[in-house]
Design a protein around this motif. Structure first.
Motif, PDB file in Angstrom:
ATOM      1  N   ILE A   1       2.700   3.125 -12.984  1.00  0.00           N
ATOM      2  CA  ILE A   1       3.341   4.411 -12.753  1.00  0.00           C
ATOM      3  C   ILE A   1       4.703   4.214 -12.097  1.00  0.00           C
ATOM      4  CG2 ILE A   1       3.120   6.672 -11.626  1.00  0.00           C
ATOM      5  CD1 ILE A   1       0.000   4.885 -11.673  1.00  0.00           C
TER       6      ILE A   1
ATOM      7  N   VAL B   1       7.435   6.729 -10.322  1.00  0.00           N
ATOM      8  CA  VAL B   1       7.506   8.076  -9.769  1.00  0.00           C
ATOM      9  C   VAL B   1       8.959   8.472  -9.532  1.00  0.00           C
ATOM     10  CG1 VAL B   1       6.800   9.530  -7.827  1.00  0.00           C
ATOM     11  CG2 VAL B   1       5.279   7.724  -8.654  1.00  0.00           C
TER      12      VAL B   1
ATOM     13  N   TYR C   1       4.466  14.289  -6.804  1.00  0.00           N
ATOM     14  CA  TYR C   1       3.456  13.320  -7.233  1.00  0.00           C
ATOM     15  C   TYR C   1       2.288  13.273  -6.250  1.00  0.00           C
ATOM     16  CZ  TYR C   1       1.368   8.995  -8.912  1.00  0.00           C
ATOM     17  OH  TYR C   1       0.493   8.055  -9.401  1.00  0.00           O
TER      18      TYR C   1
ATOM     19  N   TYR D   1      -0.712  15.101  -7.309  1.00  0.00           N
ATOM     20  CA  TYR D   1      -1.578  14.364  -8.241  1.00  0.00           C
ATOM     21  C   TYR D   1      -2.481  13.409  -7.458  1.00  0.00           C
ATOM     22  CZ  TYR D   1      -3.064  10.644 -11.332  1.00  0.00           C
ATOM     23  OH  TYR D   1      -3.823   9.704 -11.981  1.00  0.00           O
ATOM     24  N   THR D   2      -1.911  12.625  -6.546  1.00  0.00           N
ATOM     25  CA  THR D   2      -2.716  11.644  -5.809  1.00  0.00           C
ATOM     26  C   THR D   2      -3.710  12.305  -4.868  1.00  0.00           C
ATOM     27  OG1 THR D   2      -1.030  11.347  -4.080  1.00  0.00           O
ATOM     28  CG2 THR D   2      -0.957   9.844  -5.960  1.00  0.00           C
TER      29      THR D   2
ATOM     30  N   ARG E   1       1.442  15.640 -12.289  1.00  0.00           N
ATOM     31  CA  ARG E   1       2.184  14.401 -12.514  1.00  0.00           C
ATOM     32  C   ARG E   1       3.259  14.588 -13.581  1.00  0.00           C
ATOM     33  NH1 ARG E   1      -1.602  10.053 -14.647  1.00  0.00           N
ATOM     34  NH2 ARG E   1      -0.934  10.900 -16.635  1.00  0.00           N
TER      35      ARG E   1
ATOM     36  N   ALA F   1       6.593  11.715 -12.988  1.00  0.00           N
ATOM     37  CA  ALA F   1       6.178  10.318 -13.052  1.00  0.00           C
ATOM     38  C   ALA F   1       5.971   9.915 -14.505  1.00  0.00           C
ATOM     39  CB  ALA F   1       4.894  10.090 -12.269  1.00  0.00           C
TER      40      ALA F   1
END
Length: 97
Positions: free
Chosen positions: A9, A11, A17, A20-21, A81, A85
């Motif tokens: 990935i 970013v 982002y 997403y994580t 995302r 990213a």
């Protein structure tokens, strides 16, 4: 037979982002995924330059890995995302020991 997600990935917007994580691990957990590597030090020895993040996630089976990727929970996380990213995700089946 185990299976693995291998993700690379890059970013462009770390703040976005992070959504997403924050969301994706719930999908991994629902499908038995276990992080083996998650964004630590890495160095490209061949091929393309080192991505910003490399991630390896282990699943108990190829089917579980596919089900996780295709799940509503993971696809919802992926929405966060998009546009922030560039991700390459490969699912690979392990070998029998």
């Amino acid at each position: 037979m185990k299976a693995y997600w291998i993700a690379h990935i890059d970013v462009t917007d770390p703040q976005q982002y992070s959504e997403y994580t924050r969301r994706a691990p719930a999908a991994f957990s629902l499908h038995g995924g276990r992080f083996l590597a998650r964004g630590g030090r890495s160095q490209a020895m061949e091929g393309r330059p080192t991505p910003q993040r490399s991630v390896v996630i282990e699943f108990d089976s190829y089917e579980q890995a596919l089900a996780c990727y295709n799940s509503a929970e993971y696809q919802e996380a992926c929405l966060h995302r998009q546009g922030v990213a560039k991700a390459e995700v490969i699912i690979v089946e392990g070998i029998e020991a």
